[in-house]
Design a protein around this motif. Structure first.
Motif, PDB file in Angstrom:
ATOM      1  N   GLY A   6       0.773  -1.237   0.000  1.00 21.85           N
ATOM      2  CA  GLY A   6       0.000   0.000   0.000  1.00 21.85           C
ATOM      3  C   GLY A   6       0.801   1.281   0.000  1.00 21.85           C
ATOM      4  O   GLY A   6       0.218   2.369  -0.087  1.00 21.85           O
ATOM      5  N   ALA A   7       2.108   1.225   0.084  1.00 18.05           N
ATOM      6  CA  ALA A   7       2.924   2.438   0.057  1.00 18.05           C
ATOM      7  C   ALA A   7       2.906   3.048  -1.342  1.00 18.05           C
ATOM      8  O   ALA A   7       2.822   2.340  -2.345  1.00 18.05           O
ATOM      9  N   ALA A   8       2.980   4.370  -1.411  1.00 17.01           N
ATOM     10  CA  ALA A   8       2.929   5.061  -2.705  1.00 17.01           C
ATOM     11  C   ALA A   8       3.931   6.210  -2.725  1.00 17.01           C
ATOM     12  O   ALA A   8       4.129   6.890  -1.717  1.00 17.01           O
ATOM     13  N   GLU A   9       4.568   6.416  -3.866  1.00 15.80           N
ATOM     14  CA  GLU A   9       5.491   7.522  -4.009  1.00 15.80           C
ATOM     15  C   GLU A   9       5.552   7.940  -5.483  1.00 15.80           C
ATOM     16  O   GLU A   9       5.430   7.094  -6.373  1.00 15.80           O
ATOM     17  N   PRO A  10       5.731   9.245  -5.744  1.00 19.64           N
ATOM     18  CA  PRO A  10       5.845   9.687  -7.136  1.00 19.64           C
ATOM     19  C   PRO A  10       7.204   9.312  -7.714  1.00 19.64           C
ATOM     20  O   PRO A  10       8.227   9.382  -7.022  1.00 19.64           O
ATOM     21  N   VAL A  11       7.221   8.894  -8.970  1.00 18.74           N
ATOM     22  CA  VAL A  11       8.472   8.555  -9.640  1.00 18.74           C
ATOM     23  C   VAL A  11       8.412   9.066 -11.073  1.00 18.74           C
ATOM     24  O   VAL A  11       7.341   9.262 -11.641  1.00 18.74           O
ATOM     25  N   THR A  12       9.575   9.305 -11.645  1.00 17.82           N
ATOM     26  CA  THR A  12       9.693   9.674 -13.049  1.00 17.82           C
ATOM     27  C   THR A  12      10.481   8.592 -13.757  1.00 17.82           C
ATOM     28  O   THR A  12      11.504   8.129 -13.260  1.00 17.82           O
ATOM     29  N   ARG A  13       9.996   8.188 -14.914  1.00 14.68           N
ATOM     30  CA  ARG A  13      10.638   7.119 -15.667  1.00 14.68           C
ATOM     31  C   ARG A  13      10.759   7.535 -17.124  1.00 14.68           C
ATOM     32  O   ARG A  13       9.863   8.184 -17.678  1.00 14.68           O
ATOM     33  N   MET A  14      11.864   7.162 -17.748  1.00 11.47           N
ATOM     34  CA  MET A  14      12.032   7.410 -19.169  1.00 11.47           C
ATOM     35  C   MET A  14      11.331   6.311 -19.962  1.00 11.47           C
ATOM     36  O   MET A  14      11.493   5.123 -19.676  1.00 11.47           O
ATOM     37  N   LEU A  15      10.537   6.709 -20.942  1.00  9.89           N
ATOM     38  CA  LEU A  15       9.803   5.771 -21.779  1.00  9.89           C
ATOM     39  C   LEU A  15      10.382   5.765 -23.190  1.00  9.89           C
ATOM     40  O   LEU A  15      10.819   6.799 -23.701  1.00  9.89           O
ATOM     41  N   ALA A  16      10.359   4.601 -23.812  1.00 10.42           N
ATOM     42  CA  ALA A  16      10.824   4.502 -25.205  1.00 10.42           C
ATOM     43  C   ALA A  16       9.832   5.192 -26.123  1.00 10.42           C
ATOM     44  O   ALA A  16       8.620   5.070 -25.960  1.00 10.42           O
ATOM     45  N   ALA A  17      10.364   5.923 -27.087  1.00  7.38           N
ATOM     46  CA  ALA A  17       9.501   6.608 -28.046  1.00  7.38           C
ATOM     47  C   ALA A  17       8.898   5.612 -29.027  1.00  7.38           C
ATOM     48  O   ALA A  17       9.501   4.596 -29.368  1.00  7.38           O
ATOM     49  N   GLU A  18       7.698   5.911 -29.467  1.00  6.21           N
ATOM     50  CA  GLU A  18       7.009   5.121 -30.495  1.00  6.21           C
ATOM     51  C   GLU A  18       6.306   6.124 -31.396  1.00  6.21           C
ATOM     52  O   GLU A  18       5.406   6.837 -30.954  1.00  6.21           O
ATOM     53  N   VAL A  19       6.719   6.227 -32.642  1.00  2.30           N
ATOM     54  CA  VAL A  19       6.153   7.213 -33.551  1.00  2.30           C
ATOM     55  C   VAL A  19       5.751   6.535 -34.856  1.00  2.30           C
ATOM     56  O   VAL A  19       6.297   5.503 -35.233  1.00  2.30           O
ATOM     57  N   PRO A  20       4.774   7.116 -35.568  1.00  4.23           N
ATOM     58  CA  PRO A  20       4.433   6.573 -36.886  1.00  4.23           C
ATOM     59  C   PRO A  20       5.522   6.904 -37.897  1.00  4.23           C
ATOM     60  O   PRO A  20       5.978   8.051 -37.985  1.00  4.23           O
ATOM     61  N   ILE A  21       5.935   5.897 -38.641  1.00  2.00           N
ATOM     62  CA  ILE A  21       6.960   6.070 -39.662  1.00  2.00           C
ATOM     63  C   ILE A  21       6.380   5.591 -40.990  1.00  2.00           C
ATOM     64  O   ILE A  21       6.067   4.407 -41.154  1.00  2.00           O
ATOM     65  N   ALA A  22       6.191   6.535 -41.893  1.00  2.20           N
ATOM     66  CA  ALA A  22       5.653   6.215 -43.216  1.00  2.20           C
ATOM     67  C   ALA A  22       6.801   5.856 -44.149  1.00  2.20           C
ATOM     68  O   ALA A  22       7.806   6.572 -44.215  1.00  2.20           O
ATOM     69  N   ILE A  23       6.642   4.769 -44.856  1.00  3.16           N
ATOM     70  CA  ILE A  23       7.663   4.324 -45.806  1.00  3.16           C
ATOM     71  C   ILE A  23       7.154   4.568 -47.218  1.00  3.16           C
ATOM     72  O   ILE A  23       6.120   4.020 -47.617  1.00  3.16           O
ATOM     73  N   GLU A  24       7.849   5.421 -47.945  1.00  2.00           N
ATOM     74  CA  GLU A  24       7.539   5.681 -49.341  1.00  2.00           C
ATOM     75  C   GLU A  24       8.648   5.098 -50.205  1.00  2.00           C
ATOM     76  O   GLU A  24       9.831   5.245 -49.896  1.00  2.00           O
ATOM     77  N   ILE A  25       8.256   4.448 -51.273  1.00  2.00           N
ATOM     78  CA  ILE A  25       9.225   3.826 -52.170  1.00  2.00           C
ATOM     79  C   ILE A  25       8.989   4.360 -53.576  1.00  2.00           C
ATOM     80  O   ILE A  25       7.896   4.211 -54.125  1.00  2.00           O
ATOM     81  N   ASN A  26       9.979   5.022 -54.109  1.00  3.39           N
ATOM     82  CA  ASN A  26       9.880   5.624 -55.441  1.00  3.39           C
ATOM     83  C   ASN A  26       8.643   6.516 -55.555  1.00  3.39           C
ATOM     84  O   ASN A  26       7.927   6.510 -56.557  1.00  3.39           O
ATOM     85  N   GLY A  27       8.361   7.264 -54.477  1.00  2.00           N
ATOM     86  CA  GLY A  27       7.248   8.203 -54.483  1.00  2.00           C
ATOM     87  C   GLY A  27       5.906   7.597 -54.185  1.00  2.00           C
ATOM     88  O   GLY A  27       4.896   8.304 -54.185  1.00  2.00           O
ATOM     89  N   ILE A  28       5.846   6.305 -53.908  1.00  2.00           N
ATOM     90  CA  ILE A  28       4.576   5.626 -53.637  1.00  2.00           C
ATOM     91  C   ILE A  28       4.481   5.313 -52.152  1.00  2.00           C
ATOM     92  O   ILE A  28       5.388   4.709 -51.574  1.00  2.00           O
TER      93      ILE A  28
END
Length: 267
Positions: free
Chosen positions: A22-44
């Motif tokens: 039941g003990a509680a304390e505030p913490v800060t954690r680094m999270l891994a980034a997750e972003v949308p990455i669009a792949i275009e091939i020869n303009g498509i």
């Protein structure tokens, strides 16, 4: 939580660490980034993937090889990285037979294709607004610890194979009501949500427990299924935490037998 630029690999997030006693304390954690990455091939416009924005030329090269669009790295003439407000566009240039394969592949698949700025359109569609969940009474951390203790015995496929993720519907007191398993964490959660729909089951103050990391897609599935609280045994990505916060979804992550990290409505 701090805003994450498209090329940032990590971002800090604030949690409340709650222990089994039941003990509680505030913490800060680094999270891994997750972003949308669009792949275009020869303009498509070919695909939009959710990934950590690191080693992007390696990512594009491996993707083209895995898709059998290129036979070797030398078939790829150029890879250009373009950062936008909503994500990253990887523009690859294939020569020779690879160029013909791209056109043929796009012609025969069901997804849309376009040229020019199609990557920006795809990035925006990948991050469509989510509905905001109504405020509700959430299960207590003790219920999550109880569900964690009971989950292993309900993972029959994983006990046989060691290669399956579980998604569980848990009651407000931590009792596991329903479990679905699959080798893919997304598939397992889809199965659980589908089973709930077919059996007309509601969350009823309970929560979802996943034996996987808390990715962007799983947060979206939870919100669209009107799940008020998502618990996972591993950490969320930065994007998952941000999307959960914006949609009003409470998260209990890095859930272990002795502690968990809480984000969202007060625990």
């Amino acid at each position: 939580m701090a805003m994450v630029a498209a090329m940032d690999r990590t971002a800090p997030a604030s949690f409340t660490r709650i222990t089994a006693d039941g003990a509680a304390e505030p913490v800060t954690r680094m999270l891994a980034a997750e972003v949308p990455i669009a792949i275009e091939i020869n303009g498509i416009g070919y695909a939009v993937m959710m990934a950590t924005p690191a080693d992007l030329e390696d990512f594009a090269t491996g993707f083209l090889l895995a898709e059998r669009l290129a036979e070797r790295a030398e078939d790829i003439a150029d890879i250009d990285t373009h950062e936008t407000e909503t994500g990253i566009i990887l523009r690859a240039t294939l020569a020779g037979e690879g160029a013909a394969r791209v056109v043929d592949r796009v012609r025969h698949r069901a997804t849309d294709s376009a040229c020019g700025l199609c990557g920006i359109d795809n990035l925006e569609s990948a991050l469509r607004p989510l509905p905001h969940l109504p405020e509700t009474v959430l299960a207590e951390p003790g219920a999550i610890f109880a569900a964690l203790a009971a989950l292993r015995d309900r993972q029959t496929l994983n006990a046989q194979t060691g290669a399956a993720h579980a998604a569980a519907l848990c009651a407000a007191d931590g009792t596991i009501r329903l479990v679905r398993e699959d080798v893919g964490r997304h598939n397992g959660f889809d199965k659980l949500i589908g089973a709930m729909a077919r059996q007309a089951l509601e969350w009823d103050g309970g929560f979802a427990l996943l034996s996987s990391r808390c990715s962007f897609e799983l947060v979206e599935k939870a919100v669209l299924a009107r799940c008020p609280l998502l618990a996972a045994i591993s950490a969320p990505t930065a994007l998952a935490a941000s999307r959960a916060r914006d949609a009003g979804l409470a998260l209990a992550v890095l859930a272990r037998s002795d502690s968990l990290l809480w984000m969202g409505a007060a625990a």
